[in-house]
Design a protein around this motif. Structure first.
Motif, PDB file in Angstrom:
ATOM      1  N   CYS A  77      -5.616  -2.945   4.335  1.00 22.59           N
ATOM      2  CA  CYS A  77      -4.357  -3.401   4.911  1.00 22.59           C
ATOM      3  C   CYS A  77      -4.368  -3.269   6.433  1.00 22.59           C
ATOM      4  O   CYS A  77      -3.848  -4.124   7.147  1.00 22.59           O
ATOM      5  CB  CYS A  77      -3.196  -2.598   4.327  1.00 22.59           C
TER       6      CYS A  77
ATOM      7  N   GLY B 296       0.108  -2.137  -8.429  1.00 20.27           N
ATOM      8  CA  GLY B 296      -0.508  -0.883  -8.022  1.00 20.27           C
ATOM      9  C   GLY B 296      -0.236   0.275  -8.964  1.00 20.27           C
ATOM     10  O   GLY B 296      -1.156   1.004  -9.365  1.00 20.27           O
TER      11      GLY B 296
ATOM     12  N   THR C 218      -4.607   6.251   5.118  1.00 21.24           N
ATOM     13  CA  THR C 218      -5.953   6.240   4.525  1.00 21.24           C
ATOM     14  C   THR C 218      -6.547   7.644   4.492  1.00 21.24           C
ATOM     15  O   THR C 218      -7.070   8.086   3.455  1.00 21.24           O
ATOM     16  CB  THR C 218      -6.861   5.297   5.322  1.00 21.24           C
TER      17      THR C 218
ATOM     18  N   ALA D 251       0.828  -1.206   0.000  1.00 20.16           N
ATOM     19  CA  ALA D 251       0.000   0.000   0.000  1.00 20.16           C
ATOM     20  C   ALA D 251       0.863   1.257   0.000  1.00 20.16           C
ATOM     21  O   ALA D 251       0.622   2.193  -0.768  1.00 20.16           O
ATOM     22  CB  ALA D 251      -0.929  -0.007   1.218  1.00 20.16           C
TER      23      ALA D 251
ATOM     24  N   THR E  79       2.686   1.616  -3.433  1.00 17.49           N
ATOM     25  CA  THR E  79       1.812   2.081  -4.504  1.00 17.49           C
ATOM     26  C   THR E  79       1.624   3.586  -4.421  1.00 17.49           C
ATOM     27  O   THR E  79       1.720   4.309  -5.422  1.00 17.49           O
ATOM     28  CB  THR E  79       0.455   1.375  -4.433  1.00 17.49           C
TER      29      THR E  79
ATOM     30  N   LEU F 175      -7.376   0.715  -0.151  1.00 19.41           N
ATOM     31  CA  LEU F 175      -6.319  -0.265   0.059  1.00 19.41           C
ATOM     32  C   LEU F 175      -5.695  -0.102   1.443  1.00 19.41           C
ATOM     33  O   LEU F 175      -5.426  -1.092   2.142  1.00 19.41           O
ATOM     34  CB  LEU F 175      -5.252  -0.113  -1.021  1.00 19.41           C
TER      35      LEU F 175
ATOM     36  N   LEU G  74      -6.351   3.998  -3.344  1.00 15.31           N
ATOM     37  CA  LEU G  74      -5.309   3.847  -2.328  1.00 15.31           C
ATOM     38  C   LEU G  74      -5.872   3.969  -0.922  1.00 15.31           C
ATOM     39  O   LEU G  74      -5.426   3.277   0.000  1.00 15.31           O
ATOM     40  CB  LEU G  74      -4.215   4.887  -2.560  1.00 15.31           C
TER      41      LEU G  74
END
Length: 413
Positions: free
Chosen positions: A173, A146, A82, A17, A20, A169, A166
């Motif tokens: 994660c 990614g 995030t 993550a 990417t 993702l 993202l």
């Protein structure tokens, strides 16, 4: 029995993550520039600011959170990651986007050093290079899956869709780490002053400088890969995504081979060979970028050589000062992102002041920096008292006295 070794791949999920998010900006930069009505050179600050914030934050946050339980650190990192990507997707202009990228970078700075140090500490000494390669494999896997997908998504929809992906993702994660990773504490780390103290040692300083130089060289060109490969792709975002996929698949191979070769032959020869190969690829970019087939071959060689440097250099730093291995990984992470930031900045300068053929200068200037990295690596290659930069078999890179058992991370289910 080491119950935690099977969860090392979970650490690679988070690295995927983070990786990417770090690398996809190069692929979506043309779309960001068009949508925000800025030049490609100005849009390059999105990558540069992210990398610079990461480089500064990594040692500071490593010192602040050194006594914290590792799963907590990783979850906080992924939560901030995030939120930062949600803010990036919602940003209406370049200044707000840069602010969102700073938040994302600071969160990412918590993750990679903690994951790498945990994998190294929990693996058997003879498998430490491979354990690091698993975590780093998450970064290189990001370049395979990614980055090409994010680039294609930006070309097909809009660049904001990439950041929304993202964010999702990162949340996924975080859930995986929360469920699958045991609570774990490593031995308490030193403060910030102690973390920076090893840089006063000649070999350590030369090793960290090596990382900064070859990363600057590589990212001077890679940050602006869309403009660099425009003659081969004719500005087609989907074709650029394919070329980034071609970069990424050999990158995974390079990471795996780099880890295995390091375990077999030691870090120094693997590092020198991979940096020399990277310099050759960059030096020939003005020739290979003009058509699709040579550009494809160049991207494959670029990914292979660039990612092969990572396990070798991390292993070298982990063993060059055995008692300071985990904190040197943090310094190496800072040097990596400082190199990315400097690469973006120097690339911006080249594009603005290099004249009509400025894009053709990106590769050769990057190659020159890789040559300097080779010089720094050789400067720091004088054998230590152990006579080699392989890990001493009786110590395992832990810094313990001979004959004493290795300290293990405290783990509870």
């Amino acid at each position: 029995m080491r119950r935690v070794v099977p969860v090392v791949p979970l650490l690679a999920v988070g690295a995927f993550a983070i990786g990417t998010d770090t690398f996809v900006v190069a692929g979506v930069l043309p779309e960001v520039a068009r949508d925000l009505d800025v030049s490609v050179a100005s849009a390059g600050w999105v990558s540069t600011v992210f990398a610079l914030a990461y480089a500064v934050a990594a040692p500071v946050l490593g010192a602040v959170t050194g006594r914290w339980e590792r799963r907590t650190v990783l979850l906080l990192s992924l939560a901030g990651f995030t939120v930062g990507n949600v803010a990036s997707a919602l940003a209406p202009d370049l200044p707000l986007l840069l602010g969102a990228r700073v938040l994302t970078a600071v969160s990412a700075a918590l993750y990679v050093p903690a994951a790498s140090a945990s994998a190294a500490a929990l693996a058997a000494p003879e498998r430490r290079g491979r354990a690091m390669a698993v975590v780093l494999g998450g970064l290189s896997a990001a370049t395979v899956a990614g980055v090409p997908f994010g680039t294609w998504l930006a070309a097909d929809l809009r660049w904001q869709a990439t950041f929304w992906l993202l964010a999702a993702l990162g949340a996924g994660c975080a859930a995986a780490v929360s469920v699958g990773l045991p609570a774990m504490r490593l031995p308490a780390g030193p403060g910030l002053a102690a973390r920076l103290a090893p840089l006063r040692q000649g070999r350590v300083g030369a090793a960290v400088l090596t990382t900064a130089l070859f990363m600057t060289g590589g990212y001077l060109a890679l940050t602006y890969v869309g403009a660099l490969l425009a003659p081969a792709t004719d500005g087609d975002g989907t074709l650029l995504a394919v070329l980034l996929l071609v970069f990424g698949v050999p990158g995974v191979v390079g990471t795996v081979l780099g880890g295995r070769a390091t375990d077999r032959w030691g870090a120094r020869p693997v590092l020198l060979a991979s940096v020399a190969g990277l310099a050759l690829v960059l030096a020939t970019l003005p020739l290979t970028r003009q058509a699709l087939l040579p550009a494809t071959l160049a991207m494959a060689a670029w990914g292979l050589t660039a990612m092969a440097t990572q396990p070798a250099q991390q292993h070298r730093l982990f063993t060059v000062a055995p008692g300071s291995g985990p904190l040197l990984l943090s310094l190496n992470s800072s040097a990596t992102f400082l190199g990315i930031a400097l690469g973006g900045f120097l690339g911006n300068r080249v594009l603005r002041h290099g004249g009509e053929h400025a894009v053709d200068l990106l590769g050769p200037v990057g190659a020159a920096l890789c040559v300097l990295a080779l010089g720094a690596a050789l400067l720091g290659a004088r054998p230590s008292r152990a006579g080699d930069d392989r890990e001493p078999p009786d110590q395992g890179g832990t810094g313990r006295e001979p004959g004493r058992p290795a300290p293990r991370a405290a783990v509870r289910r």
